[in-house]
Design a protein around this motif. Structure first.
Motif, PDB file in Angstrom:
ATOM      1  N   PHE A  88       1.592   3.428   8.393  1.00  0.00           N
ATOM      2  CA  PHE A  88       0.669   2.895   7.192  1.00  0.00           C
ATOM      3  C   PHE A  88       1.071   1.840   6.740  1.00  0.00           C
ATOM      4  O   PHE A  88       0.135   0.671   6.429  1.00  0.00           O
ATOM      5  CB  PHE A  88       0.945   3.763   6.098  1.00  0.00           C
ATOM      6  N   TRP A  89       2.475   1.428   6.874  1.00  0.00           N
ATOM      7  CA  TRP A  89       2.864  -0.046   6.331  1.00  0.00           C
ATOM      8  C   TRP A  89       2.272  -1.128   7.358  1.00  0.00           C
ATOM      9  O   TRP A  89       1.770  -2.176   6.909  1.00  0.00           O
ATOM     10  CB  TRP A  89       4.474  -0.091   6.635  1.00  0.00           C
ATOM     11  N   ALA A  90       2.105  -0.722   8.816  1.00  0.00           N
ATOM     12  CA  ALA A  90       1.662  -1.857   9.638  1.00  0.00           C
ATOM     13  C   ALA A  90       0.071  -1.943   9.566  1.00  0.00           C
ATOM     14  O   ALA A  90      -0.210  -2.882   9.442  1.00  0.00           O
ATOM     15  CB  ALA A  90       1.968  -1.099  11.285  1.00  0.00           C
ATOM     16  N   LEU A  91      -0.598  -0.860   9.297  1.00  0.00           N
ATOM     17  CA  LEU A  91      -1.987  -0.935   8.895  1.00  0.00           C
ATOM     18  C   LEU A  91      -2.348  -1.891   7.683  1.00  0.00           C
ATOM     19  O   LEU A  91      -2.969  -2.717   7.737  1.00  0.00           O
ATOM     20  CB  LEU A  91      -2.621   0.396   8.746  1.00  0.00           C
ATOM     21  N   GLY A  92      -1.342  -1.619   6.615  1.00  0.00           N
ATOM     22  CA  GLY A  92      -1.518  -2.601   5.693  1.00  0.00           C
ATOM     23  C   GLY A  92      -1.119  -4.085   5.791  1.00  0.00           C
ATOM     24  O   GLY A  92      -1.744  -4.716   5.183  1.00  0.00           O
ATOM     25  N   ALA A  96     -11.499  -4.613  -1.490  1.00  0.00           N
ATOM     26  CA  ALA A  96     -10.295  -5.122  -0.451  1.00  0.00           C
ATOM     27  C   ALA A  96      -9.568  -4.164  -0.560  1.00  0.00           C
ATOM     28  O   ALA A  96      -8.486  -4.330   0.230  1.00  0.00           O
ATOM     29  CB  ALA A  96      -9.963  -6.496  -0.833  1.00  0.00           C
ATOM     30  N   VAL A  97      -9.162  -3.058  -1.664  1.00  0.00           N
ATOM     31  CA  VAL A  97      -8.034  -2.378  -1.519  1.00  0.00           C
ATOM     32  C   VAL A  97      -8.026  -1.573  -0.437  1.00  0.00           C
ATOM     33  O   VAL A  97      -6.931  -0.930   0.152  1.00  0.00           O
ATOM     34  CB  VAL A  97      -8.408  -1.358  -2.835  1.00  0.00           C
ATOM     35  N   TRP A  98      -9.289  -1.200   0.245  1.00  0.00           N
ATOM     36  CA  TRP A  98      -9.258  -0.524   1.505  1.00  0.00           C
ATOM     37  C   TRP A  98      -8.499  -1.261   2.543  1.00  0.00           C
ATOM     38  O   TRP A  98      -7.925  -0.457   3.421  1.00  0.00           O
ATOM     39  CB  TRP A  98     -10.671  -0.350   2.125  1.00  0.00           C
ATOM     40  N   PHE A  99      -8.340  -2.471   2.589  1.00  0.00           N
ATOM     41  CA  PHE A  99      -7.458  -3.242   3.553  1.00  0.00           C
ATOM     42  C   PHE A  99      -6.026  -3.166   3.386  1.00  0.00           C
ATOM     43  O   PHE A  99      -5.308  -3.222   4.222  1.00  0.00           O
ATOM     44  CB  PHE A  99      -8.247  -4.664   3.797  1.00  0.00           C
ATOM     45  N   VAL A 100      -5.607  -3.578   1.965  1.00  0.00           N
ATOM     46  CA  VAL A 100      -4.251  -3.594   1.704  1.00  0.00           C
ATOM     47  C   VAL A 100      -3.675  -2.197   1.157  1.00  0.00           C
ATOM     48  O   VAL A 100      -2.328  -1.901   0.979  1.00  0.00           O
ATOM     49  CB  VAL A 100      -4.059  -4.549   0.536  1.00  0.00           C
ATOM     50  N   GLY A 101      -4.482  -1.199   0.931  1.00  0.00           N
ATOM     51  CA  GLY A 101      -4.177  -0.134   0.597  1.00  0.00           C
ATOM     52  C   GLY A 101      -2.978   0.777   1.246  1.00  0.00           C
ATOM     53  O   GLY A 101      -2.161   1.359   0.664  1.00  0.00           O
ATOM     54  N   PRO A 102      -3.176   0.610   2.693  1.00  0.00           N
ATOM     55  CA  PRO A 102      -2.346   1.520   3.467  1.00  0.00           C
ATOM     56  C   PRO A 102      -0.478   1.202   3.115  1.00  0.00           C
ATOM     57  O   PRO A 102       0.327   1.899   3.242  1.00  0.00           O
ATOM     58  CB  PRO A 102      -2.392   1.031   4.820  1.00  0.00           C
ATOM     59  N   LEU A 103      -0.531  -0.222   2.933  1.00  0.00           N
ATOM     60  CA  LEU A 103       0.689  -0.782   2.687  1.00  0.00           C
ATOM     61  C   LEU A 103       1.345   0.020   1.447  1.00  0.00           C
ATOM     62  O   LEU A 103       2.486   0.416   1.254  1.00  0.00           O
ATOM     63  CB  LEU A 103       0.770  -2.206   2.467  1.00  0.00           C
ATOM     64  N   PHE A 104       0.385   0.224   0.297  1.00  0.00           N
ATOM     65  CA  PHE A 104       0.943   0.817  -0.852  1.00  0.00           C
ATOM     66  C   PHE A 104       1.009   2.345  -0.803  1.00  0.00           C
ATOM     67  O   PHE A 104       1.957   3.013  -1.214  1.00  0.00           O
ATOM     68  CB  PHE A 104      -0.133   0.453  -2.142  1.00  0.00           C
ATOM     69  N   ALA A 105       0.248   2.764   0.447  1.00  0.00           N
ATOM     70  CA  ALA A 105       0.513   4.244   0.730  1.00  0.00           C
ATOM     71  C   ALA A 105       1.797   4.572   1.094  1.00  0.00           C
ATOM     72  O   ALA A 105       2.455   5.765   0.902  1.00  0.00           O
ATOM     73  CB  ALA A 105      -0.761   4.629   1.389  1.00  0.00           C
ATOM     74  N   ALA A 106       2.375   3.572   1.929  1.00  0.00           N
ATOM     75  CA  ALA A 106       3.614   3.649   2.530  1.00  0.00           C
ATOM     76  C   ALA A 106       4.709   3.490   1.373  1.00  0.00           C
ATOM     77  O   ALA A 106       5.784   4.382   1.125  1.00  0.00           O
ATOM     78  CB  ALA A 106       3.853   2.545   3.555  1.00  0.00           C
TER      79      ALA A 106
END
Length: 276
Positions: free
Chosen positions: A138-142, A171-181
């Motif tokens: 998730f971090w890498a995707l973010g 744009a939350v779709w693109f940065v969201g995985p970082l915050f999911a991590a």
């Protein structure tokens, strides 16, 4: 609570018995007894270090363990500090000098925060390896999504990444995985140590992002939750340094066991069953 620390007592070749040994042991029994002795010797080798009884044998905190835990906690402090500084822009007067300085460095703060989180996710101690790898993915995707958004969307529009996400909720779709991590990390901390601030953050982080993405949350509510996020994140990162080092290591014997080849795992389990 996953660890990459390997114990030398579990990977060194077994001691051979001399002909003076009073008992004839089979090769397998000799190997197991030698391995168990090495585990104990490793654990009590430094009398100044307390010995902890793990599921698969005793273990101690080594200097390499301390370095990993300090780096893990430092990564969290870096992430929290960067977030608090960046988010404070939303509460400062737009014409203030501090507001202008933060605005000019929002991308830098975002990069530092993402980097600190990445360090912590690399060093985090979680027993289930698949969960750790998922958080890292998730971090890498973010990171990839953030970089792509900044380069292809924010910069051509003359904005920094954070401003672009604020002005363009999709744009939350693109940065969201970082915050999911990040959410996964604080959930783990709250679950393992009963930290109230971590437990609350588990709900606040996705609530703010989803509220912004869907447009169902007004600015007043978002600012209130953002202020709570800043406060709790700072408390969470700071309190990590009040915990004993061993807490962030977990049961080191589990990770020592998981590093063994399958045949050695089976043999060690049989040995422990016989001892019990």
């Amino acid at each position: 609570m996953a660890s990459r620390v390997l114990s030398t007592c579990l990977i060194t070749p077994p001691t051979r018995f001399t002909h003076a040994s009073p008992v004839k042991l089979s090769n397998k029994a000799s190997w197991l007894r030698s391995k168990n002795r090495r585990i104990k010797c490793e654990a009590v080798g430094d009398s100044s270090q307390p010995v902890y009884n793990g599921v698969y044998g005793p273990w101690t905190v080594e200097s390499s363990d301390v370095r990993e835990v300090v780096l893990y906690r430092s990564g969290l402090v870096t992430a929290a500090s960067s977030f608090v500084f960046a988010a404070s822009y939303a509460f400062l007067p737009s014409d203030s000098l501090l507001s202008e300085i933060i605005k000019q460095n929002l991308d830098l703060l975002y990069t530092l925060g993402a980097g600190g989180l990445g360090v912590s996710l690399f060093l985090i101690h979680i027993y289930v390896t698949e969960i750790k790898r998922t958080l890292q993915a998730f971090w890498a995707l973010g990171v990839i999504g953030s970089l792509a958004t900044c380069t292809n969307l924010a910069q051509p529009a003359g904005e920094n990444l954070i401003q672009y996400v604020v002005n363009n909720p999709t744009a939350v779709w693109f940065v969201g995985p970082l915050f999911a991590a990040l959410t996964g990390l604080v959930f783990k901390e709250g679950l393992c140590y009963g930290k109230l601030e971590a437990g609350i953050l588990t709900f606040i982080i996705p609530t703010v992002l989803l509220g912004h993405l869907t447009g169902l949350m007004d600015d007043g509510v978002k600012l209130t939750l953002l202020a709570s996020w800043m406060t709790l994140f700072a408390i969470f990162a700071g309190r990590k340094f009040t915990q004993p080092i061993k807490d962030d290591i977990g049961d080191k014997s589990v990770f020592m066991f998981k590093s063994l080849p399958d045949d050695e795992k089976k043999a060690l389990i049989e040995s422990l069953e016989q001892q019990n």
